[in-house]
Design an enzyme around this catalytic site. Structure first.
Site, PDB file in Angstrom:
ATOM      1  N   SER A 135     124.262  52.433  18.081  1.00  0.00           N
ATOM      2  CA  SER A 135     125.512  52.679  17.366  1.00  0.00           C
ATOM      3  C   SER A 135     126.021  51.351  16.820  1.00  0.00           C
ATOM      4  O   SER A 135     125.996  50.336  17.517  1.00  0.00           O
ATOM      5  CB  SER A 135     126.561  53.301  18.294  1.00  0.00           C
ATOM      6  OG  SER A 135     127.745  53.598  17.570  1.00  0.00           O
ATOM      7  N   GLU A 136     126.471  51.362  15.570  1.00  0.00           N
ATOM      8  CA  GLU A 136     126.792  50.110  14.901  1.00  0.00           C
ATOM      9  C   GLU A 136     127.989  49.376  15.493  1.00  0.00           C
ATOM     10  O   GLU A 136     128.221  48.202  15.185  1.00  0.00           O
ATOM     11  CB  GLU A 136     127.028  50.362  13.412  1.00  0.00           C
ATOM     12  CG  GLU A 136     128.209  51.256  13.127  1.00  0.00           C
ATOM     13  CD  GLU A 136     128.030  52.053  11.848  1.00  0.00           C
ATOM     14  OE1 GLU A 136     128.946  52.023  11.014  1.00  0.00           O
ATOM     15  OE2 GLU A 136     127.001  52.710  11.683  1.00  0.00           O
ATOM     16  N   ASN A 137     128.768  50.049  16.355  1.00  0.00           N
ATOM     17  CA  ASN A 137     129.874  49.339  17.004  1.00  0.00           C
ATOM     18  C   ASN A 137     129.404  48.519  18.203  1.00  0.00           C
ATOM     19  O   ASN A 137     130.206  47.844  18.843  1.00  0.00           O
ATOM     20  CB  ASN A 137     130.982  50.310  17.419  1.00  0.00           C
ATOM     21  CG  ASN A 137     130.499  51.389  18.370  1.00  0.00           C
ATOM     22  OD1 ASN A 137     129.442  51.970  18.158  1.00  0.00           O
ATOM     23  ND2 ASN A 137     131.264  51.665  19.412  1.00  0.00           N
TER      24      ASN A 137
END
Length: 218
Positions: free
Chosen positions: A45-47
């Site tokens: 997940s890009e976070n």
């Protein structure tokens, strides 16, 4: 015809052993729930997490453990957490094998629009810009038509583009389609859906070769 879970279940069949996979917001987040138990997959997940698991059961949520869409998630054994710079280095460095995104529109040359509707306030394009520019294998999960019954698979996107010529495969509630230089190649049709129904729901160039098999999602 498939619902959102059915779309996610079909896409999960495209996830292979050893893949690193980025899941976008919306239907793509459901894919983690349907990946086979006998393969090893790392969801990113890009976070800033590598090793996402399925959604937690009610009452077992951890408010500090979220995906890019701010939904609570679980972390698999061995999961790692890091800052956004590291996360986007993975994406921009093409270390992700498969990207699964939602979309508002897809053109028959592989253009995708999934970040902005003119006149509506948005905070920005976000990580979608990096994902579509860097990924070599992009599957779009979406409904075939909008709420008014108008096709979302077009000859040319009417909304602002996120990426150009980048989508490889589309899975909708009606069909599985491959993006080719000649348009959308119909690969499979959803249970109970006819080829004629798919034709009527597709505004972009649609290619049909021989008998189209009904997709399996079990």
């Amino acid at each position: 015809m498939l619902d959102k879970n059915g779309i996610a279940r079909r896409i999960a069949k495209e996830v292979k052993d050893g893949y690193y996979v980025n899941l976008g917001i919306g239907i793509p987040t459901l894919v983690a729930n349907f990946v086979r138990d006998d393969i090893s997959v790392e969801f990113q997940s890009e976070n800033g997490i590598l090793g996402m698991g399925p959604f937690p059961f009610d009452g077992e949520e951890d408010a500090d453990l979220i995906n890019a869409g701010k939904q609570t998630i679980t972390a698999l054994p061995g999961a790692s957490f890091f800052d956004s710079a590291t996360s986007f280095a993975m994406i921009r460095g093409r270390h992700v094998d498969l990207t699964i995104l939602g979309a508002m529109e897809v053109a028959d040359n592989g253009d995708i629009a999934n970040w902005k509707i003119p006149g509506k306030m948005v905070k920005g394009m976000g990580g979608a810009m990096d994902l579509v520019a860097s990924a070599e294998n992009i599957i779009v999960a979406m409904m075939h038509t909008n709420r008014d019954g108008e096709s979302k698979l077009l000859q040319k996107c009417s909304l602002p583009l996120t990426g150009v010529g980048c989508v490889t495969t589309i899975v909708t509630n009606l069909a599985v389609l491959e993006v080719t230089k000649d348009g959308f190649l119909l690969k499979e049709r959803a249970p109970g859906v006819t080829v004629d129904e798919i034709k009527k729901a597709t505004e972009g160039r649609l290619i049909i070769k021989g008998e189209v098999a009904e997709m399996g999602i079990d």
